[in-house]
Design a protein around this motif. Structure first.
Motif, PDB file in Angstrom:
ATOM      1  N   THR A   1      -0.608   4.644  -1.238  1.00  0.00           N
ATOM      2  CA  THR A   1       0.173   3.710  -0.980  1.00  0.00           C
ATOM      3  C   THR A   1       1.358   3.449  -1.630  1.00  0.00           C
ATOM      4  O   THR A   1       1.920   2.534  -1.340  1.00  0.00           O
ATOM      5  CB  THR A   1      -0.638   2.458  -0.886  1.00  0.00           C
ATOM      6  OG1 THR A   1      -1.420   2.173  -2.283  1.00  0.00           O
ATOM      7  CG2 THR A   1      -1.974   2.388   0.088  1.00  0.00           C
TER       8      THR A   1
ATOM      9  N   ARG B   1      -5.500  -9.877 -10.345  1.00  0.00           N
ATOM     10  CA  ARG B   1      -5.042 -10.464  -8.940  1.00  0.00           C
ATOM     11  C   ARG B   1      -3.942  -9.507  -8.551  1.00  0.00           C
ATOM     12  O   ARG B   1      -3.989  -9.376  -7.352  1.00  0.00           O
ATOM     13  CB  ARG B   1      -4.617 -11.758  -9.464  1.00  0.00           C
ATOM     14  CG  ARG B   1      -4.071 -12.794  -8.224  1.00  0.00           C
ATOM     15  CD  ARG B   1      -3.658 -14.115  -8.784  1.00  0.00           C
ATOM     16  NE  ARG B   1      -2.551 -13.890  -9.602  1.00  0.00           N
ATOM     17  CZ  ARG B   1      -2.431 -14.059 -10.865  1.00  0.00           C
ATOM     18  NH1 ARG B   1      -3.430 -14.431 -11.796  1.00  0.00           N
ATOM     19  NH2 ARG B   1      -1.289 -13.987 -11.552  1.00  0.00           N
TER      20      ARG B   1
ATOM     21  N   ARG C   1      -5.176  -6.493  -6.687  1.00  0.00           N
ATOM     22  CA  ARG C   1      -6.572  -6.495  -5.921  1.00  0.00           C
ATOM     23  C   ARG C   1      -6.088  -5.909  -4.429  1.00  0.00           C
ATOM     24  O   ARG C   1      -6.963  -5.017  -3.928  1.00  0.00           O
ATOM     25  CB  ARG C   1      -6.959  -7.758  -5.717  1.00  0.00           C
ATOM     26  CG  ARG C   1      -8.171  -8.083  -4.873  1.00  0.00           C
ATOM     27  CD  ARG C   1      -8.632  -9.587  -4.899  1.00  0.00           C
ATOM     28  NE  ARG C   1      -9.675  -9.677  -4.131  1.00  0.00           N
ATOM     29  CZ  ARG C   1      -9.898  -9.884  -2.763  1.00  0.00           C
ATOM     30  NH1 ARG C   1      -8.822  -9.711  -2.040  1.00  0.00           N
ATOM     31  NH2 ARG C   1     -11.157  -9.930  -2.301  1.00  0.00           N
ATOM     32  N   ARG C   2      -5.095  -6.371  -3.743  1.00  0.00           N
ATOM     33  CA  ARG C   2      -4.733  -5.676  -2.520  1.00  0.00           C
ATOM     34  C   ARG C   2      -4.572  -4.250  -2.322  1.00  0.00           C
ATOM     35  O   ARG C   2      -5.122  -3.698  -1.401  1.00  0.00           O
ATOM     36  CB  ARG C   2      -3.868  -6.485  -1.516  1.00  0.00           C
ATOM     37  CG  ARG C   2      -4.253  -7.901  -1.417  1.00  0.00           C
ATOM     38  CD  ARG C   2      -2.749  -8.676  -0.802  1.00  0.00           C
ATOM     39  NE  ARG C   2      -2.997 -10.077  -0.664  1.00  0.00           N
ATOM     40  CZ  ARG C   2      -2.196 -10.952  -0.167  1.00  0.00           C
ATOM     41  NH1 ARG C   2      -1.007 -10.517   0.233  1.00  0.00           N
ATOM     42  NH2 ARG C   2      -2.537 -12.107   0.012  1.00  0.00           N
ATOM     43  N   SER C   3      -3.879  -3.840  -3.374  1.00  0.00           N
ATOM     44  CA  SER C   3      -3.644  -2.630  -3.461  1.00  0.00           C
ATOM     45  C   SER C   3      -4.842  -1.546  -3.666  1.00  0.00           C
ATOM     46  O   SER C   3      -5.217  -0.391  -2.976  1.00  0.00           O
ATOM     47  CB  SER C   3      -2.530  -2.292  -4.725  1.00  0.00           C
ATOM     48  OG  SER C   3      -2.449  -0.866  -4.808  1.00  0.00           O
TER      49      SER C   3
ATOM     50  N   LEU D   1      -8.012  -2.391  -3.017  1.00  0.00           N
ATOM     51  CA  LEU D   1      -8.980  -2.411  -1.847  1.00  0.00           C
ATOM     52  C   LEU D   1      -8.531  -1.338  -0.685  1.00  0.00           C
ATOM     53  O   LEU D   1      -9.131  -0.670  -0.248  1.00  0.00           O
ATOM     54  CB  LEU D   1      -9.140  -3.706  -1.461  1.00  0.00           C
ATOM     55  CG  LEU D   1      -9.979  -4.695  -2.390  1.00  0.00           C
ATOM     56  CD1 LEU D   1      -9.847  -6.154  -1.987  1.00  0.00           C
ATOM     57  CD2 LEU D   1     -11.394  -4.262  -2.689  1.00  0.00           C
ATOM     58  N   LEU D   2      -7.194  -1.592  -0.369  1.00  0.00           N
ATOM     59  CA  LEU D   2      -6.675  -0.788   0.746  1.00  0.00           C
ATOM     60  C   LEU D   2      -6.686   0.792   0.313  1.00  0.00           C
ATOM     61  O   LEU D   2      -7.091   1.537   1.023  1.00  0.00           O
ATOM     62  CB  LEU D   2      -5.306  -1.227   1.266  1.00  0.00           C
ATOM     63  CG  LEU D   2      -4.728  -0.453   2.371  1.00  0.00           C
ATOM     64  CD1 LEU D   2      -5.522  -0.563   3.541  1.00  0.00           C
ATOM     65  CD2 LEU D   2      -3.223  -1.036   2.625  1.00  0.00           C
TER      66      LEU D   2
ATOM     67  N   ALA E   1      -1.015  -4.966   7.101  1.00  0.00           N
ATOM     68  CA  ALA E   1      -1.438  -4.294   5.880  1.00  0.00           C
ATOM     69  C   ALA E   1      -0.038  -3.768   4.973  1.00  0.00           C
ATOM     70  O   ALA E   1      -0.294  -3.863   3.711  1.00  0.00           O
ATOM     71  CB  ALA E   1      -2.357  -2.912   6.255  1.00  0.00           C
TER      72      ALA E   1
ATOM     73  N   SER F   1       1.335  -6.724   3.488  1.00  0.00           N
ATOM     74  CA  SER F   1       0.426  -7.264   2.491  1.00  0.00           C
ATOM     75  C   SER F   1       0.679  -6.701   1.215  1.00  0.00           C
ATOM     76  O   SER F   1       0.976  -7.002  -0.004  1.00  0.00           O
ATOM     77  CB  SER F   1      -0.785  -7.217   2.888  1.00  0.00           C
ATOM     78  OG  SER F   1      -1.769  -7.467   1.787  1.00  0.00           O
ATOM     79  N   LEU F   2       0.894  -5.208   1.296  1.00  0.00           N
ATOM     80  CA  LEU F   2       1.286  -4.196   0.140  1.00  0.00           C
ATOM     81  C   LEU F   2       2.631  -4.527  -0.352  1.00  0.00           C
ATOM     82  O   LEU F   2       2.905  -4.537  -1.573  1.00  0.00           O
ATOM     83  CB  LEU F   2       0.849  -2.986   0.606  1.00  0.00           C
ATOM     84  CG  LEU F   2      -0.588  -2.300   0.980  1.00  0.00           C
ATOM     85  CD1 LEU F   2      -0.415  -0.942   1.121  1.00  0.00           C
ATOM     86  CD2 LEU F   2      -1.116  -2.633  -0.412  1.00  0.00           C
TER      87      LEU F   2
END
Length: 366
Positions: free
Chosen positions: A290, A322, A325-327, A329-330, A361, A364-365
């Motif tokens: 990503t 924090r 987190r998104r990075s 998980l995806l 997505a 979000s990243l």
């Protein structure tokens, strides 16, 4: 005593030192290699990373903006634009040079050498440095002129209130402190090379094929970087042959040697161990798919120094989790899907059928 001793003078380490200097702390970086340092890297900064670079007061004159991410698998393609400004494609060497210049202008000192032993002291940390020039020789005269010899900058040991390990994917400091965890699943590796060809799009392209991905970033008016990611160990050209449509576009000559990195996945117990904190790749890594490594490093450096400045270093662990987190998980979800051929074949078609989900997505990243 030095306020912040940074082990590793790459983007994560220099960003940490710059933030420390901006906060009024004395920062010293230990780095064995001369600037600029090149390494295998996708070289794309997400918009948050580009903004974090600007917050540091760092301008990279040779950067190329890109406006989103495009997935391609030969038959299908889907793209999504960023919502809050462009990302930035920039040669790793140009980024390193710009960060090093900013650090120097703020009074950050770079000590040549390697840190091989770290030990706690009553008031901080002491690091043993090897591999640099004679610590009291002419190369260090600029330090001695400022009477820094008396403040632990001469001799083989450096004393500091805090030590930040920014020493890369396979961090020796992290290993020495027993912070490594076993990494399950197939090992993935990255290889990168640059081609003298004008970018054909202002998107970063991720090309998917059985067994691997190719990540294409515009890094100049006449240059693109192409990183291939795979769990298979084979020469770069053999990887690239799996992407015939991409290969047809690379009609210019390769202009840099192939550089590699891996295994990419690095699991870490925690990012704070007493007066030692981990940042950048040393803090843990999922995968390069990503393209968020540099952006996350810049954001984490700011959070780390903020915690030190507030006198609450233990809060850095929560801040890092924090921010990442998104990075995490995806990226983990995509890598898991990549392990199963039927699921891997559906990644780009599914993104094309669900453009709103793909766009969410990407934003979000970003």
């Amino acid at each position: 005593m030095i306020d912040v001793l940074v082990v590793g003078g790459g983007p994560a380490g220099l960003a940490t030192a710059i933030h420390a200097a901006l906060a009024g702390m004395e920062a010293v970086v230990v780095e064995p290699r001369p600037c600029p340092v090149d390494k295998a890297c996708g070289e794309g900064l997400m918009p948050t990373g580009a903004a974090a670079l600007a917050d540091l007061g760092v301008a990279v004159p040779d950067g190329v903006p890109f406006r989103g991410i495009r997935y391609v698998d030969g038959r299908h393609r889907v793209q999504a634009e960023f919502r809050d400004g462009p990302g930035l494609g920039v040669r790793r060497t140009a980024l390193h040079t710009a960060l090093a210049r900013r650090a120097r202008d703020l009074g950050v000192r770079v000590v040549p050498g390697r840190v091989d032993v770290v030990r706690a002291t009553g008031e901080g940390v002491r690091a043993h440095v090897t591999g640099g020039p004679d610590p009291c020789g002419p190369e260090r005269a600029h330090l001695c002129d400022r009477n820094l010899c008396e403040r632990d900058l001469c001799g083989s040991g450096l004393g500091a209130r805090w030590l930040v390990a920014a020493d890369g994917l396979h961090s020796p400091i992290r290993a020495q402190l027993g912070l490594d965890l076993p990494s399950g699943g197939p090992r993935r590796y990255g290889l990168r090379r640059h081609y003298r060809v004008a970018p054909w799009t202002d998107f970063v392209e991720v090309h998917w094929a059985p067994g691997g991905e190719a990540y294409v970033t515009p890094v100049g008016d006449d240059m693109v970087g192409v990183a291939v990611l795979s769990s298979e160990r084979r020469p770069y050209d053999e990887h690239l042959a799996r992407f015939p449509d991409l290969l047809a576009r690379l009609d210019g000559p390769p202009v840099t040697p192939v550089r590699g990195a891996g295994p990419l996945r690095q699991r870490v117990r925690r990012r704070v161990a007493g007066r030692v904190l981990l940042v950048g790749d040393a803090a843990g890594y999922v995968d390069a798919l990503t393209g968020e490594g540099i952006s996350l490093a810049l954001l984490s450096a700011r959070a780390l120094v903020g915690c030190l400045r507030a006198g609450r270093p233990e809060e850095y662990e929560t801040a890092w989790r924090r921010l990442s987190r998104r990075s995490r998980l995806l990226t983990a979800a995509l890598v898991r899907a990549r392990r199963h051929p039927p699921a891997a074949r559906m990644i780009v078609p599914a993104a094309r059928r669900l453009p709103a989900v793909f766009g969410a997505a990407v934003r979000s990243l970003a």
